[in-house]
Design a protein around this motif. Structure first.
Motif, PDB file in Angstrom:
ATOM      1  N   ASP A  57       1.778 -16.228 -11.027  1.00  0.00           N
ATOM      2  CA  ASP A  57       2.542 -15.104 -11.558  1.00  0.00           C
ATOM      3  C   ASP A  57       2.758 -15.201 -13.065  1.00  0.00           C
ATOM      4  N   VAL A  58       2.685 -16.395 -13.636  1.00  0.00           N
ATOM      5  CA  VAL A  58       2.867 -16.558 -15.076  1.00  0.00           C
ATOM      6  C   VAL A  58       1.593 -17.066 -15.750  1.00  0.00           C
ATOM      7  N   THR A  59       0.449 -16.869 -15.106  1.00  0.00           N
ATOM      8  CA  THR A  59      -0.822 -17.333 -15.657  1.00  0.00           C
ATOM      9  C   THR A  59      -1.697 -16.154 -16.039  1.00  0.00           C
ATOM     10  N   PRO A  60      -2.212 -16.114 -17.268  1.00  0.00           N
ATOM     11  CA  PRO A  60      -3.126 -15.041 -17.659  1.00  0.00           C
ATOM     12  C   PRO A  60      -4.333 -14.965 -16.732  1.00  0.00           C
ATOM     13  N   LYS A  68       3.277 -12.092 -19.177  1.00  0.00           N
ATOM     14  CA  LYS A  68       2.600 -13.389 -19.247  1.00  0.00           C
ATOM     15  C   LYS A  68       2.920 -14.084 -20.570  1.00  0.00           C
ATOM     16  N   LEU A 253       8.693 -19.249 -20.616  1.00  0.00           N
ATOM     17  CA  LEU A 253       7.440 -18.819 -21.229  1.00  0.00           C
ATOM     18  C   LEU A 253       7.157 -19.613 -22.501  1.00  0.00           C
TER      19      LEU A 253
END
Length: 447
Positions: A57-60, A68, A253
């Motif tokens: 969910d937080v990975t490009p 992101k 982030l």
């Protein structure tokens, strides 16, 4: 005939002349071989980079969630390699690391928890042991987070040539933490993500032959904090605890961006010829923590066997990866890295029922693929084990109390609805067929 030449001829038999000619020819061939062969026989280096608590969910380059972190170095890796869409890990740190290390599921090694009492047995054959026993003469290192025991000498006992980092699951402060190197522990005040990078750069630059390095960042694992400003692009965030606690997501982030910055520094420090002969594997060890997860229900994040806890990013690029800027939907278990890394290095690995090499996928779309992947979690409340298995379309969960859940991931990747809910029963023929397959596979694994 020249008289002088004629006079010396009797001293040399035809046999001797042939030997001299053969020796000269051989020397010339050997000199050509020295020039032409190294690129053909050079063993590839392997750099395994693990992010701590970073889900898809937080990975490009993954569709889940629109917000992101800025990760130009990972994006560069993505543009030059292969992104894997369906990789499962365990739901917490130690079990995932143990499956990679041994090629075995946690219930076979007892590595199912992150408790200090959960210690990897030195009798297990690790991927580092396999490298050490081969004839390839690889140097091996693990720099960063170990989290498989608290004994500073255990990494060396598991076949690792060089270990430096933290033995436990995390640090109390990223700028005041216990660094273990060569069996000795001291306090480090260097930002942890940067120090792990410094140590990795130094180790790689000291190698003269092929190497396998496992760089295990402890970022973005808690404590969530504000990294040094030059390492992230989240702007001027306040650094007081109240601000962080009230809105931890931008700080999380920022921690990921700091890791990406340091990954770039690591990649750029490697000599181009060496880097061209290196395969880089980037992996998340489990899902995003509940306090910062965005796309999933907070109860379905890290620590759960729902997708938010076990669906992790993996990108591979570098030497012999010919599928450039592509995505792969094959089912992959984190345990598969054991066999895959060995095959990449040209090392024969011992049989592992839980580890299947996917090396051929790096260059071919038609490679043989897994039909199922598996994950599990120790249930701290009652001491049982929750287990899950999936195929290309469906996912089945068996909780240790006997409850069952079934999801069609093809229709809804966020696991909605539970097809075993009474309101969804009875199952249609397709769902029932897939459930039967998954139950059968789960029984096969456990038996």
């Amino acid at each position: 005939m020249n008289k002088k030449f004629y006079n010396i001829m009797p001293r040399f038999s035809v046999k001797k002349i042939f030997i001299i000619f053969f020796f000269i020819s051989s020397c010339q061939k050997d000199s050509l071989s020295i020039v032409n062969e190294p690129d053909q026989i050079l063993s590839p280096n392997v750099l395994l980079v693990i992010a701590d608590d970073m889900g898809v969910d937080v990975t490009p380059n993954y569709m889940t969630n629109n917000v992101k972190p800025s990760m130009p170095n990972l994006l560069n890796l993505i543009s030059k390699g292969l992104t894997f869409n369906n990789v499962w890990s365990n739901s917490v740190c130690s079990p995932t690391r143990a499956t990679i290390l041994t090629g075995k599921y946690g219930f076979r090694t007892g590595m199912l928890r992150t408790s200090p009492k959960n210690i990897i047995s030195n009798t297990e054959v690790s991927v580092f042991d396999v490298f050490k026993s081969s004839s390839k003469n690889y140097a091996t290192g693990l720099i960063g987070k170990w989290h498989l025991s608290n004994n500073a000498s255990d990494p060396i006992k598991m076949g690792i040539d060089y270990f430096a980092g933290l033995t436990g699951g995390g640090v109390e402060s990223y700028t005041n933490w216990q660094l273990t190197e060569n069996g000795q522990t001291k306090i480090s005040n260097t930002y942890s993500t940067s120090k792990i990078t410094d140590l990795s750069i130094s180790w790689i630059n000291n190698q003269t032959g092929p190497w396998f390095l496992w760089t295990a960042y402890n970022s973005p694992h808690s404590p969530i904090h504000l990294p040094p400003n030059e390492l992230h692009k989240q702007g001027n965030l306040p650094s007081d605890p109240n601000s962080i606690n009230s809105n931890p997501f931008p700080y999380y982030l920022a921690m990921i961006e700091a890791m990406d910055h340091e990954m770039g520094r690591l990649f750029n420090s490697i000599d181009k010829k060496v880097f061209d002969n290196t395969i880089v594997i980037f992996l998340g060890d489990n899902g995003t923590p509940s306090e910062v997860v965005q796309s999933y229900n907070s109860r379905r994040a890290k620590g759960s066997i729902y997708q938010g806890g076990i669906h992790v990013p993996m990108i591979i690029a570098g030497k012999d990866v010919s599928r450039i800027n592509q995505k792969e939907d094959a089912l992959i278990n984190a345990s598969d890295l054991f066999a895959t890394i060995c095959e990449i290095a040209g090392i024969k690995s011992p049989p592992r029922a839980d580890s299947e090499s996917f090396k051929t996928l790096l260059s071919s779309t038609s490679s043989e693929k897994r039909n199922f992947i598996f994950s599990e979690k120790y249930n701290e409340q009652n001491g049982g084990i929750d287990r899950t298995v999936r195929n290309n379309t469906h996912k089945y969960i068996m909780f240790n109390n006997g409850d069952e859940e079934l999801y069609n991931l093809h229709d809804n990747a966020l696991e909605k609805p539970n097809l075993m809910n009474p309101s969804q029963l009875p199952l249609n023929k397709i769902d029932q067929y897939n459930k039967d397959l998954l139950v059968e596979e789960l029984n096969r694994i456990l038996n």
